[in-house]
Design a protein around this motif. Structure first.
Motif, PDB file in Angstrom:
ATOM      1  N   GLU A  11       0.850  -1.180   0.000  1.00 22.53           N
ATOM      2  CA  GLU A  11       0.000   0.000   0.000  1.00 22.53           C
ATOM      3  C   GLU A  11       0.888   1.233   0.000  1.00 22.53           C
ATOM      4  O   GLU A  11       2.071   1.165   0.385  1.00 22.53           O
ATOM      5  N   ALA A  12       0.333   2.367  -0.434  1.00 22.21           N
ATOM      6  CA  ALA A  12       1.139   3.597  -0.561  1.00 22.21           C
ATOM      7  C   ALA A  12       1.763   3.984   0.782  1.00 22.21           C
ATOM      8  O   ALA A  12       1.137   3.861   1.838  1.00 22.21           O
TER       9      ALA A  12
ATOM     10  N   ARG B  31       4.192   7.190   2.526  1.00 28.22           N
ATOM     11  CA  ARG B  31       4.888   8.482   2.431  1.00 28.22           C
ATOM     12  C   ARG B  31       5.634   8.735   3.718  1.00 28.22           C
ATOM     13  O   ARG B  31       5.093   8.569   4.813  1.00 28.22           O
TER      14      ARG B  31
ATOM     15  N   VAL C 244       4.738   3.318  -3.879  1.00 27.72           N
ATOM     16  CA  VAL C 244       3.403   2.930  -4.354  1.00 27.72           C
ATOM     17  C   VAL C 244       3.505   1.562  -5.038  1.00 27.72           C
ATOM     18  O   VAL C 244       4.379   1.366  -5.886  1.00 27.72           O
TER      19      VAL C 244
ATOM     20  N   ARG D 119       0.207  -2.952  -9.430  1.00 21.76           N
ATOM     21  CA  ARG D 119      -0.546  -4.204  -9.536  1.00 21.76           C
ATOM     22  C   ARG D 119      -0.859  -4.520 -10.994  1.00 21.76           C
ATOM     23  O   ARG D 119      -1.223  -3.633 -11.765  1.00 21.76           O
TER      24      ARG D 119
ATOM     25  N   ASN E 118       6.975  -2.461  -7.017  1.00 24.58           N
ATOM     26  CA  ASN E 118       6.737  -1.205  -6.309  1.00 24.58           C
ATOM     27  C   ASN E 118       7.532  -0.071  -6.948  1.00 24.58           C
ATOM     28  O   ASN E 118       8.660  -0.281  -7.416  1.00 24.58           O
TER      29      ASN E 118
ATOM     30  N   GLU F 174       1.145  11.588  -4.159  1.00 32.74           N
ATOM     31  CA  GLU F 174       0.732  10.198  -3.974  1.00 32.74           C
ATOM     32  C   GLU F 174      -0.384   9.830  -4.941  1.00 32.74           C
ATOM     33  O   GLU F 174      -0.394   8.742  -5.529  1.00 32.74           O
ATOM     34  N   SER F 175      -1.338  10.746  -5.127  1.00 36.03           N
ATOM     35  CA  SER F 175      -2.456  10.490  -6.027  1.00 36.03           C
ATOM     36  C   SER F 175      -1.979  10.339  -7.472  1.00 36.03           C
ATOM     37  O   SER F 175      -2.420   9.441  -8.202  1.00 36.03           O
TER      38      SER F 175
ATOM     39  N   SER G  90      -0.061   7.057  -7.807  1.00 33.17           N
ATOM     40  CA  SER G  90      -1.002   5.930  -7.735  1.00 33.17           C
ATOM     41  C   SER G  90      -1.743   5.761  -9.056  1.00 33.17           C
ATOM     42  O   SER G  90      -1.964   4.635  -9.525  1.00 33.17           O
ATOM     43  N   THR G  91      -2.115   6.907  -9.668  1.00 30.93           N
ATOM     44  CA  THR G  91      -2.780   6.843 -10.980  1.00 30.93           C
ATOM     45  C   THR G  91      -1.837   6.281 -12.029  1.00 30.93           C
ATOM     46  O   THR G  91      -2.220   5.444 -12.868  1.00 30.93           O
TER      47      THR G  91
ATOM     48  N   ALA H  99       0.585   4.273 -11.454  1.00 32.35           N
ATOM     49  CA  ALA H  99       0.781   2.846 -11.156  1.00 32.35           C
ATOM     50  C   ALA H  99      -0.325   1.998 -11.772  1.00 32.35           C
ATOM     51  O   ALA H  99      -0.081   0.884 -12.253  1.00 32.35           O
ATOM     52  N   VAL H 100      -1.560   2.519 -11.762  1.00 34.22           N
ATOM     53  CA  VAL H 100      -2.682   1.795 -12.370  1.00 34.22           C
ATOM     54  C   VAL H 100      -2.440   1.652 -13.878  1.00 34.22           C
ATOM     55  O   VAL H 100      -2.600   0.569 -14.451  1.00 34.22           O
TER      56      VAL H 100
END
Length: 582
Positions: free
Chosen positions: A118-119, A121, A147, A150, A158, A175-176, A179-180, A182-183
């Motif tokens: 999970e993320a 920081r 992050v 997957r 990671n 982080e946002s 995370s985007t 990473a998707v």
């Protein structure tokens, strides 16, 4: 007066504040717009690639740009799910990487993300309980953003980012954004892996068709086995490929083909079924892997003397090798014709299920092709034996009877010849006819002897010399004398063929010869094999393991082994053994 003067300025101050706030919001909106635009560009850039290595590199580079990080890395989680099998970095030069040493394997903070995907920081890396500090020569890093990436429901790896260039810490927006990314990265990785798998499957199918064509066109089994190993080695990116087959007693495996690395240290060696990677593949009937072949205890177990007195593989021959896989060729119980061992260099990715699956399928197809070749060879052998039986019958029923009748006529005629010299000559002719009849009968016996459907020594020697032509670059000269198929026992014939193969292999690898002569004789109660070349000879400090093996083979059958240097240069090898053991 003072109050009246202040009243007009109050609205002015409020207006300035509003304008400043409006400008800040415009700047924030513009920054958000630019960031969203950069994110979209990064997503498109990552998704545009189909090569997995390029995709991973683009992901790391895009992540560093999006949050303005000095350092970024992508760690790929290995098959064990606990360590990193691959590590790509941005921000460090090659000299810095070399000075730091080996890439991390997933300890400390990096391992925290593996255990808890999970993320994460951090304002101060050193303050986290899982932090183990940095190795020597590693740049100091303070802030951190991690992050997980997957792919479908699987955590592929990671993303790690440290130290923004403006000196600030990573915030929720950073982080946002990551995370985007990473998707999008997970989708791109999945597409690249699917494309890579399709390409690999296509290559495997093409190779399977090539092998089948080679077998059906009459190519020898030895060449097809070498083709199997070469193609598997090329498709998997392996550094080494060995093909092993069970020995006659079924207690060990003998390395029949070695490609890459130190082939001389592995070729012809014995591998125990218990304690070796290929042995485990045979006993288990399924592929067996290791992450470090050079360090793994299984390939070196049983080093020293192997079954039947042969040498077993020790640590030599596997230096500098890491991930490896042993795949049985044909997985029917009790019917495994061989094992293919593939190995990569230390530090390269381990063999995954995505690779082993097509490799196993290819091994099954290769086993089927070899089985078809064996059946075709059996059919040809049967036809040849039937032809031999016909020739033997004709010789027995026609040639011998006529020779016998001729001998009887001459013998009768000798009684009425008064001249002594003429009578002696007729009797000598009768004796020659008797000797000819004996030779023909011996030939008939050789034609009819099947020896468990195995080829005779003559044909096996011809085949061995023919197979050596590809490695030598020219055809060796071959001369054979005597009743090799009938007078040489089967076990001794096996030794002769093995010695000839070792001698020709040495000439191809080390002699740098332009001419090789092979002479095989069965006379005077012994079989003598002579192999002579015009090469560079044997250096004083050269490897002697192969020569010791030839000497041990001669000693095992009560024979002799001699090695000499002819006056005109090169090497002369003479191996002899009695036809009847003492």
């Amino acid at each position: 007066m003072g109050e009246d003067a202040m009243r007009p300025r109050i609205p002015q101050l409020r207006l300035d504040e509003l304008l400043e706030e409006l400008q800040a919001r415009i700047d924030a909106a513009r920054g958000t717009r630019d960031r969203v635009h950069s994110l979209l560009e990064a997503v498109l850039s990552v998704g545009r690639e189909l090569d997995l290595t390029h995709v991973l590199r683009r992901i790391v580079e895009a992540a560093a740009v999006l949050v303005d990080a000095k350092y970024a890395a992508l760690g790929v989680i290995g098959p064990d799910g606990e360590t990193l099998s691959q590590f790509l970095t941005v921000g460090l030069g090659e000299d810095e990487i070399a000075e730091i040493g080996p890439y991390p394997t997933g300890k400390g903070i990096l391992g925290e993300l593996i255990r808890r995907p999970e993320a994460l920081r951090l304002e101060d890396l050193a303050a986290h309980p899982a932090s183990h500090g940095c190795p020597a020569h590693h740049p100091v890093m303070r802030t951190f953003l991690g992050v997980p990436v997957r792919v479908r429901d699987e955590v592929f790896g990671n993303l790690y980012l440290t130290d923004k260039r403006n000196g600030e810490g990573f915030d929720a927006d950073d982080e946002s954004v990551i995370s985007t990314l990473a998707v999008a990265a997970g989708v791109a990785i999945d597409n690249a892996r699917l494309y890579e798998e399709a390409q690999r499957q296509q290559r495997w199918l093409a190779v399977s068709a090539e092998i089948t064509r080679s077998l059906l066109s009459g190519t020898s089994r030895a060449h097809v086995v070498e083709l199997i190993a070469q193609r598997a080695m090329a498709i998997t990116g392996a550094e080494l490929a060995d093909m092993s087959a069970p020995t006659g007693d079924g207690q060990a495996l003998r390395v029949e083909l070695a490609l890459g690395g130190d082939t001389a240290a592995r070729l012809g060696r014995l591998l125990p079924l218990e304690g070796s990677l290929p042995g485990r593949a045979v006993t288990g009937g399924h592929p067996v892997t290791t992450t470090a072949l050079a360090d793994d205890h299984r390939p070196t177990a049983g080093a020293g003397v192997g079954p039947a007195g042969g040498p077993a593989v020790g640590p030599t021959g596997y230096g500098g090798l890491g991930p490896a896989v042993a795949v049985p060729i044909g997985r029917q119980e009790g019917d495994i014709p061989g094992v293919l061992l593939l190995a990569r260099r230390t530090g390269e990715p381990a063999f995954t299920d995505r690779e082993i699956g097509p490799l196993s399928g290819f091994a099954d197809q290769a086993a089927l092709a070899l089985e078809l070749a064996e059946r075709r060879r059996d059919a040809e052998q049967l036809a040849m034996l039937e032809d031999r039986d016909r020739i033997a019958r004709d010789l027995h029923d026609l040639a011998i009877q006529r020779l016998f009748a001729t001998g009887m006529t001459l013998q009768s005629a000798a009684r009425v010849i008064e001249h002594t010299g003429a009578s002696d000559r007729v009797l000598r002719a009768v004796a020659d006819l008797d000797e000819t009849i004996k030779i023909i009968r011996s030939t008939i016996f050789g034609l009819r002897a099947r020896e468990d459907s195995r080829q005779g020594l003559r044909s096996r020697v011809v085949a061995a010399v023919g197979e050596a032509q590809a490695a030598l670059g020219f055809a060796p000269r071959l001369s054979m004398e005597g009743l090799l198929d009938t007078d040489v026992p089967l076990r001794l014939a096996d030794e002769v063929v093995a010695v000839l193969g070792e001698a020709l292999s040495n000439a191809a690898r080390h002699a740098k010869a332009g001419r090789v002569e092979v002479v095989l004789q069965a006379a005077g109660g012994q079989v003598v094999l002579t192999v002579q070349d015009d090469g560079v000879g044997i250096p004083e400090q050269g490897r002697r393991s192969g020569l010791r093996n030839l000497a041990e083979r001669a000693h095992g059958v009560g024979g002799l082994f001699e090695l000499s240097a002819p006056q005109d240069g090169g090497t002369r090898l003479v191996w002899s053994a009695p036809l009847v053991p003492a």
